[in-house]
Design a protein around this motif. Sequence first.
Motif, short mmCIF file in Angstrom:
data_model
loop_
_atom_site.label_atom_id
_atom_site.label_comp_id
_atom_site.label_asym_id
_atom_site.label_seq_id
_atom_site.Cartn_x
_atom_site.Cartn_y
_atom_site.Cartn_z
N MET A 127 -36.60 46.05 21.08
CA MET A 127 -36.06 45.20 22.00
C MET A 127 -36.45 45.52 23.23
SD MET A 127 -33.90 42.75 21.71
CE MET A 127 -33.07 42.85 20.46
N PRO A 128 -36.74 46.66 23.91
CA PRO A 128 -37.23 46.92 25.37
C PRO A 128 -38.59 46.34 25.49
CG PRO A 128 -36.61 48.93 24.34
CD PRO A 128 -36.44 47.96 22.99
N PHE B 271 -38.06 36.20 24.41
CA PHE B 271 -37.06 37.03 23.91
C PHE B 271 -35.63 36.59 24.08
CE2 PHE B 271 -34.26 39.38 26.87
CZ PHE B 271 -33.70 40.31 26.04
N ARG C 236 -35.87 49.91 35.09
CA ARG C 236 -35.08 50.53 34.15
C ARG C 236 -35.76 50.34 32.50
NH1 ARG C 236 -30.47 47.95 36.39
NH2 ARG C 236 -30.52 46.08 34.87
N ASN C 237 -36.51 49.02 32.37
CA ASN C 237 -37.24 48.49 31.40
C ASN C 237 -38.44 49.54 31.19
OD1 ASN C 237 -39.67 46.63 30.03
ND2 ASN C 237 -37.44 46.83 29.06
N PHE D 247 -32.26 54.93 27.77
CA PHE D 247 -30.68 55.10 27.83
C PHE D 247 -30.35 55.52 26.39
CE2 PHE D 247 -31.04 52.49 31.40
CZ PHE D 247 -30.14 53.22 32.47
N ALA E 122 -34.27 46.07 37.57
CA ALA E 122 -34.22 45.90 36.06
C ALA E 122 -35.53 46.44 35.32
CB ALA E 122 -33.93 44.34 35.78
N ASP E 123 -36.44 45.66 36.13
CA ASP E 123 -38.10 46.09 35.38
C ASP E 123 -38.03 47.54 35.50
OD1 ASP E 123 -38.28 43.63 35.42
OD2 ASP E 123 -39.70 43.40 37.23
N LEU F 33 -28.45 44.99 27.04
CA LEU F 33 -29.74 44.39 27.23
C LEU F 33 -30.30 44.63 28.74
CD1 LEU F 33 -29.44 41.01 25.31
CD2 LEU F 33 -31.30 42.90 24.90
N LYS F 34 -29.23 44.29 29.56
CA LYS F 34 -29.37 44.39 30.98
C LYS F 34 -29.82 46.10 31.32
CE LYS F 34 -26.96 41.02 33.48
NZ LYS F 34 -25.72 40.69 34.35
N ALA F 35 -28.97 47.02 30.63
CA ALA F 35 -29.26 48.34 31.06
C ALA F 35 -30.85 48.56 30.35
CB ALA F 35 -28.46 49.14 30.26
N MET F 36 -31.34 47.84 29.49
CA MET F 36 -32.64 48.08 29.17
C MET F 36 -33.60 47.52 29.96
SD MET F 36 -32.65 48.36 24.87
CE MET F 36 -31.90 46.92 24.49
N GLY F 37 -33.23 46.65 31.02
CA GLY F 37 -34.12 46.00 31.75
C GLY F 37 -34.11 44.63 31.69
N ALA F 38 -33.16 44.00 31.08
CA ALA F 38 -33.37 42.40 30.97
C ALA F 38 -32.61 42.18 32.42
CB ALA F 38 -32.47 42.04 29.96
N ARG F 39 -33.39 41.04 33.01
CA ARG F 39 -32.92 40.65 34.39
C ARG F 39 -31.68 39.56 34.12
NH1 ARG F 39 -38.23 39.08 37.85
NH2 ARG F 39 -39.39 41.05 37.59
N TRP G 58 -39.84 43.50 23.89
CA TRP G 58 -39.39 42.37 23.94
C TRP G 58 -38.83 41.75 25.30
CZ3 TRP G 58 -36.79 42.12 18.58
CH2 TRP G 58 -37.83 41.86 17.51
N ILE G 59 -37.85 42.64 25.88
CA ILE G 59 -37.24 42.23 27.09
C ILE G 59 -38.37 42.33 28.21
CG2 ILE G 59 -35.82 43.49 29.03
CD1 ILE G 59 -34.01 44.50 26.89
N MET H 287 -35.24 34.27 21.02
CA MET H 287 -34.84 35.20 19.92
C MET H 287 -33.49 35.54 19.86
SD MET H 287 -37.35 38.05 18.63
CE MET H 287 -37.25 39.00 19.90
#
Lengths: 246, 409
Positions: A107-108, B4, A82-83, A88, A79-80, B313-319, A110-111, B7
């Motif tokens: 958003m990225p 995050f 990907r971030n 994507f 996950a990290d 969100l997961k694809a963008m790296g949210a665990r 903030w994630i 929010m």
Amino acid sequence: MAMIKLNKVNKIFGKEVKTQVLFDIDIEVPQEQFMALIGPSGSGKSTLLNLLGALDRPTSGDIIIGRQNLSLLSENKLADFRNRFLGFIFQFHYLLPEFTALENVLMPHWISGGGNDHRITREAKRLIDRVGLSSQMHKRINLLSGGQQQRIAIARALLNRPKLILADEPTGALDSKSGDQVLELLQEVNSENHTTFIVVTHDRNVAMRAERIVELRDGIICKDLKPSVIGTERTMEELESHECTV
Amino acid sequence: MLRFEFMVAWRFLKEARSQTFLILAGITIGVAVQIFLSSLIGGLQDNLVASTVGNSPHIVLESFEDPPRSILGERGNPQTVVLPTVRAVREDSLLLSWQPLQESLSRNTELTASSPLAQGSGFLARGSANRPVVVKGVDFPQADRIYRVTSRMVEGEARLGGTGILVGKGLASDLSLTSGDSVQVSTADGASATFTVNGVFDLETQVVNDSWVFMDLSRAQALFNFTGALTRIEMQIPEVFQSERIAERLKREFPGYRVETWQTQNQQLLAALQSQSASSLMIQFFVLLAVTLGIASVLAITAVQKSKEIGILKAMGARTASASRIFLLQGAILGITGSIMGSLVGTGLIQAFTLLTESTGGALTFTVRVDPSNVLALVIISTTASTFAAIYPARKAAKLVPIEVIKTG
């Protein structure tokens, strides 16, 4: 140096009824390359993109992206990864309708646990400006047109300065004019930021604008062409034929 | 850390207005009902205890009732055996040298009153009419702290001393007594004396109003031939449910005496209160359960509705844990907001209820009060419960595979 290196990658879905979608895929993608991945539906191109995007794991084989062997990473580390490492862009832009354009771009950040610092907000605004939507920045996402949403999705994909951007039919849901604009934007980003691009498409016109075209068929790499080397005409002919050349 | 997730949770709730409103309404009503119910029952119980304990001492100290001695005591003379022995038995159940006890009790800071009492039964006669009465010989200032006679007089003056007595409202109307009337009080032993009614009291309990007579301690002792002894010493404490603890201490301090609390006299009432509390808790539990299930089901639907967003969100790296926390936080936010709103509505309901019963003339015979610690406990419990309710949707979000939602997009 290779940005991506796939070594005998297999993917089998299902437990009782097994369907093999990818067969011993070997491919290298150098840094900064703008590559189009084409193929008929069911050829396995989306599966390959998901593997490259660290969203799924191969049944066997190794995927190395930027020196990192993905099979060695835990779920959280993936996950990290990907971030920080990937951007994507999907066919359906997948922005969060609850947030404004600017918030979606942020958003990225903030994630990854970041707060609202000025530096990153300035960067986000710069990216929105770059995709030509400064005036729409504070608007709710669903007030934007499809093309505008896709451009916001591109700005979002760029925020963490990823080394690799994966795009799945980025122009698929757009009219040809907005599609062209989006494609141009992707190519500009590619040359400005030295970002590697892999674009899945079944639109031949989109593919023809790429530096390299890889065609998947029935889970194997069938063609690997470089239009700039062999010329447009030859490329068209190659794409027309049903023979595999790899 | 939770920035995050908070929010996103907040924004999800804000945007899903009607859903959020429905859940909040559910929690609000649930908590309001709980507060209303518990305050009402609490008030009722306080009132029951107050009216039970209001006309009786919280703790009493008595002499042990020794078993009668052998009739053929050491005196050995059969002719004189009977009378002195019977007297001795009676004297044993009285407090003989009580002055040092009373002195030490009056210095005890845990007690708000300690009142020596010489009590006996007899008849009060006016002319040819007479009624059985309970005579309470008291030291009036001390007794007044227990029975609050002065503040509950309906006629005359709250004053004893000399031959003055105070009688209950029922007895007074029964015998048409007013202050200044002379009455005859006689005992079962045949002793009798004349007294003057100084006033009439209303202690709000019929039996008491019909039969109690307060008179000066020394007069009562003389009337019943107690020769300076007491029936018991009665005590009052500020907090009625502290009685057992204080009684234990008194038992240790005065080992030769029997110390009893009001609870011993009111086992049945206590059992009733307990079962009432239990049923109230049961209702509260099921209200909470219903609300929790409601939250869980609405949030589960939200988890399905938002699966696309969670996937992206997961694809963008949210665990995975991050995705779960978004839903847990939604539960917590709903819980805390709903229960605070519920507390306000519940308190408002109590006010409205009190006003309404007053305006329709049926003023409550007891005061309903909202206990702040009870409200706080409810807020904490409800918030915890709604966070728990979010576990199921949170697990759904955790299990969500991003490629699946992206593919089906």
